[in-house]
Scaffold this motif. Structure first.
Motif, PDB file in Angstrom:
ATOM      1  N   LYS A 143       0.849  -1.208   0.000  1.00 32.14           N
ATOM      2  CA  LYS A 143       0.000   0.000   0.000  1.00 32.14           C
ATOM      3  C   LYS A 143       0.878   1.251   0.000  1.00 32.14           C
ATOM      4  O   LYS A 143       0.510   2.290  -0.536  1.00 32.14           O
ATOM      5  N   LYS A 144       2.054   1.106   0.614  1.00 29.63           N
ATOM      6  CA  LYS A 144       2.972   2.238   0.690  1.00 29.63           C
ATOM      7  C   LYS A 144       3.643   2.502  -0.666  1.00 29.63           C
ATOM      8  O   LYS A 144       3.792   3.647  -1.079  1.00 29.63           O
ATOM      9  N   ILE A 145       4.052   1.423  -1.336  1.00 33.62           N
ATOM     10  CA  ILE A 145       4.825   1.648  -2.579  1.00 33.62           C
ATOM     11  C   ILE A 145       3.961   1.873  -3.811  1.00 33.62           C
ATOM     12  O   ILE A 145       4.489   2.249  -4.848  1.00 33.62           O
ATOM     13  N   VAL A 146       2.656   1.631  -3.715  1.00 40.07           N
ATOM     14  CA  VAL A 146       1.840   1.774  -4.919  1.00 40.07           C
ATOM     15  C   VAL A 146       1.921   3.209  -5.452  1.00 40.07           C
ATOM     16  O   VAL A 146       1.769   3.448  -6.651  1.00 40.07           O
ATOM     17  N   LYS A 147       2.264   4.138  -4.590  1.00 35.49           N
ATOM     18  CA  LYS A 147       2.392   5.536  -5.042  1.00 35.49           C
ATOM     19  C   LYS A 147       3.631   5.735  -5.933  1.00 35.49           C
ATOM     20  O   LYS A 147       3.748   6.741  -6.616  1.00 35.49           O
ATOM     21  N   PHE A 148       4.530   4.769  -5.928  1.00 32.61           N
ATOM     22  CA  PHE A 148       5.714   4.866  -6.789  1.00 32.61           C
ATOM     23  C   PHE A 148       5.487   4.258  -8.171  1.00 32.61           C
ATOM     24  O   PHE A 148       6.378   4.281  -9.018  1.00 32.61           O
ATOM     25  N   ALA A 149       4.314   3.678  -8.380  1.00 35.56           N
ATOM     26  CA  ALA A 149       4.014   3.105  -9.695  1.00 35.56           C
ATOM     27  C   ALA A 149       4.214   4.178 -10.758  1.00 35.56           C
ATOM     28  O   ALA A 149       3.868   5.341 -10.543  1.00 35.56           O
ATOM     29  N   TYR A 150       4.782   3.777 -11.886  1.00 34.77           N
ATOM     30  CA  TYR A 150       4.981   4.728 -12.985  1.00 34.77           C
ATOM     31  C   TYR A 150       3.955   4.381 -14.056  1.00 34.77           C
ATOM     32  O   TYR A 150       4.159   3.455 -14.848  1.00 34.77           O
ATOM     33  N   ALA A 151       2.818   5.061 -14.000  1.00 38.35           N
ATOM     34  CA  ALA A 151       1.693   4.708 -14.876  1.00 38.35           C
ATOM     35  C   ALA A 151       1.043   5.956 -15.480  1.00 38.35           C
ATOM     36  O   ALA A 151      -0.158   6.166 -15.353  1.00 38.35           O
ATOM     37  N   PRO A 152       1.850   6.811 -16.177  1.00 40.72           N
ATOM     38  CA  PRO A 152       1.284   8.046 -16.713  1.00 40.72           C
ATOM     39  C   PRO A 152       0.345   7.811 -17.892  1.00 40.72           C
ATOM     40  O   PRO A 152      -0.421   8.696 -18.244  1.00 40.72           O
ATOM     41  N   TYR A 153       0.393   6.639 -18.507  1.00 36.10           N
ATOM     42  CA  TYR A 153      -0.410   6.389 -19.717  1.00 36.10           C
ATOM     43  C   TYR A 153      -1.752   5.768 -19.382  1.00 36.10           C
ATOM     44  O   TYR A 153      -2.784   6.182 -19.908  1.00 36.10           O
ATOM     45  N   SER A 154      -1.747   4.791 -18.509  1.00 37.10           N
ATOM     46  CA  SER A 154      -3.023   4.121 -18.181  1.00 37.10           C
ATOM     47  C   SER A 154      -3.682   4.740 -16.957  1.00 37.10           C
ATOM     48  O   SER A 154      -4.893   4.619 -16.778  1.00 37.10           O
ATOM     49  N   GLY A 155      -2.903   5.355 -16.091  1.00 35.85           N
ATOM     50  CA  GLY A 155      -3.462   5.853 -14.828  1.00 35.85           C
ATOM     51  C   GLY A 155      -3.777   4.739 -13.852  1.00 35.85           C
ATOM     52  O   GLY A 155      -4.428   4.966 -12.825  1.00 35.85           O
ATOM     53  N   ILE A 156      -3.314   3.532 -14.157  1.00 35.70           N
ATOM     54  CA  ILE A 156      -3.572   2.396 -13.249  1.00 35.70           C
ATOM     55  C   ILE A 156      -2.275   2.048 -12.519  1.00 35.70           C
ATOM     56  O   ILE A 156      -1.314   1.566 -13.118  1.00 35.70           O
ATOM     57  N   SER A 157      -2.260   2.350 -11.242  1.00 36.88           N
ATOM     58  CA  SER A 157      -1.091   2.047 -10.413  1.00 36.88           C
ATOM     59  C   SER A 157      -1.276   0.662  -9.806  1.00 36.88           C
ATOM     60  O   SER A 157      -2.366   0.335  -9.318  1.00 36.88           O
ATOM     61  N   VAL A 158      -0.209  -0.115  -9.839  1.00 40.13           N
ATOM     62  CA  VAL A 158      -0.284  -1.478  -9.305  1.00 40.13           C
ATOM     63  C   VAL A 158       0.953  -1.729  -8.441  1.00 40.13           C
ATOM     64  O   VAL A 158       2.053  -1.258  -8.766  1.00 40.13           O
ATOM     65  N   ALA A 159       0.749  -2.457  -7.352  1.00 42.61           N
ATOM     66  CA  ALA A 159       1.874  -2.915  -6.535  1.00 42.61           C
ATOM     67  C   ALA A 159       1.698  -4.398  -6.268  1.00 42.61           C
ATOM     68  O   ALA A 159       0.567  -4.889  -6.143  1.00 42.61           O
TER      69      ALA A 159
END
Ligand code: THU
Length: 144
Positions: A24-40
């Motif tokens: 839950k903490k690292i999901v903010k580091f997802a690099y998802a500028p194209y889909s807008g879907i962050s996943v951890a």
């Protein structure tokens, strides 16, 4: 619809540890500028170690790497070879399930992996990997 499975006590124990907090903490580091879907994703190894990863997109879309493979590759790079459970989470997708490519890669190393998906309320669903990918591609290893 794939049937979900109930958690064993060992799975509950793993999930009660810091794995949930960590992803839950690292999901903010997802690099998802194209889909807008962050996943951890986080993978729990037989050694007791856990490895976490995020999705990393690219302007050349097909080069995107999913969170599950990032976590697995981090673990493999540390010498881990036995995996018990993978937890995956996305704030945008309720109970996200790994894509076919990740299931193929995961099943090469962990044919008995328990895949756990979590929603925002920290509710879980459990899927043995074999129920999600029934016939992973395999080739016989050459004898050298
Ligand atoms: N993605 C993951 O990281 N894991 C999944 O289980 C499914 C999809 C990523 C890939 C891409 O960056 C974004 O989610 C939308 O497909």
């Amino acid at each position: 619809m794939v049937k979900t499975f109930s958690a064993l006590a060992s799975h509950k124990k793993i999930l009660s540890k810091k794995l949930v907090k960590d992803i839950k903490k690292i999901v903010k580091f997802a690099y998802a500028p194209y889909s807008g879907i962050s996943v951890a994703a986080g993978i729990y190894c037989a050694s007791g170690n856990t490895y976490i990863g995020i999705n990393v997109e690219n302007s050349s879309y097909s080069l995107t790497v999913c969170a599950e493979r990032t976590a697995l590759f981090r673990a493999l790079s540390d010498g881990e070879r036995k995996f018990l459970l993978l937890l995956v989470y996305s704030p945008q997708v309720d109970f996200i399930v790994p894509c076919g490519a990740c299931l193929q890669v995961l099943s090469e190393f962990a044919p008995d992996l328990m895949i756990v998906t979590m929603n925002k309320n920290e509710e879980f669903k459990f899927y043995p990997i074999k129920t999600l990918i029934t016939q992973p591609f395999k080739i016989a290893r050459r004898k050298s």
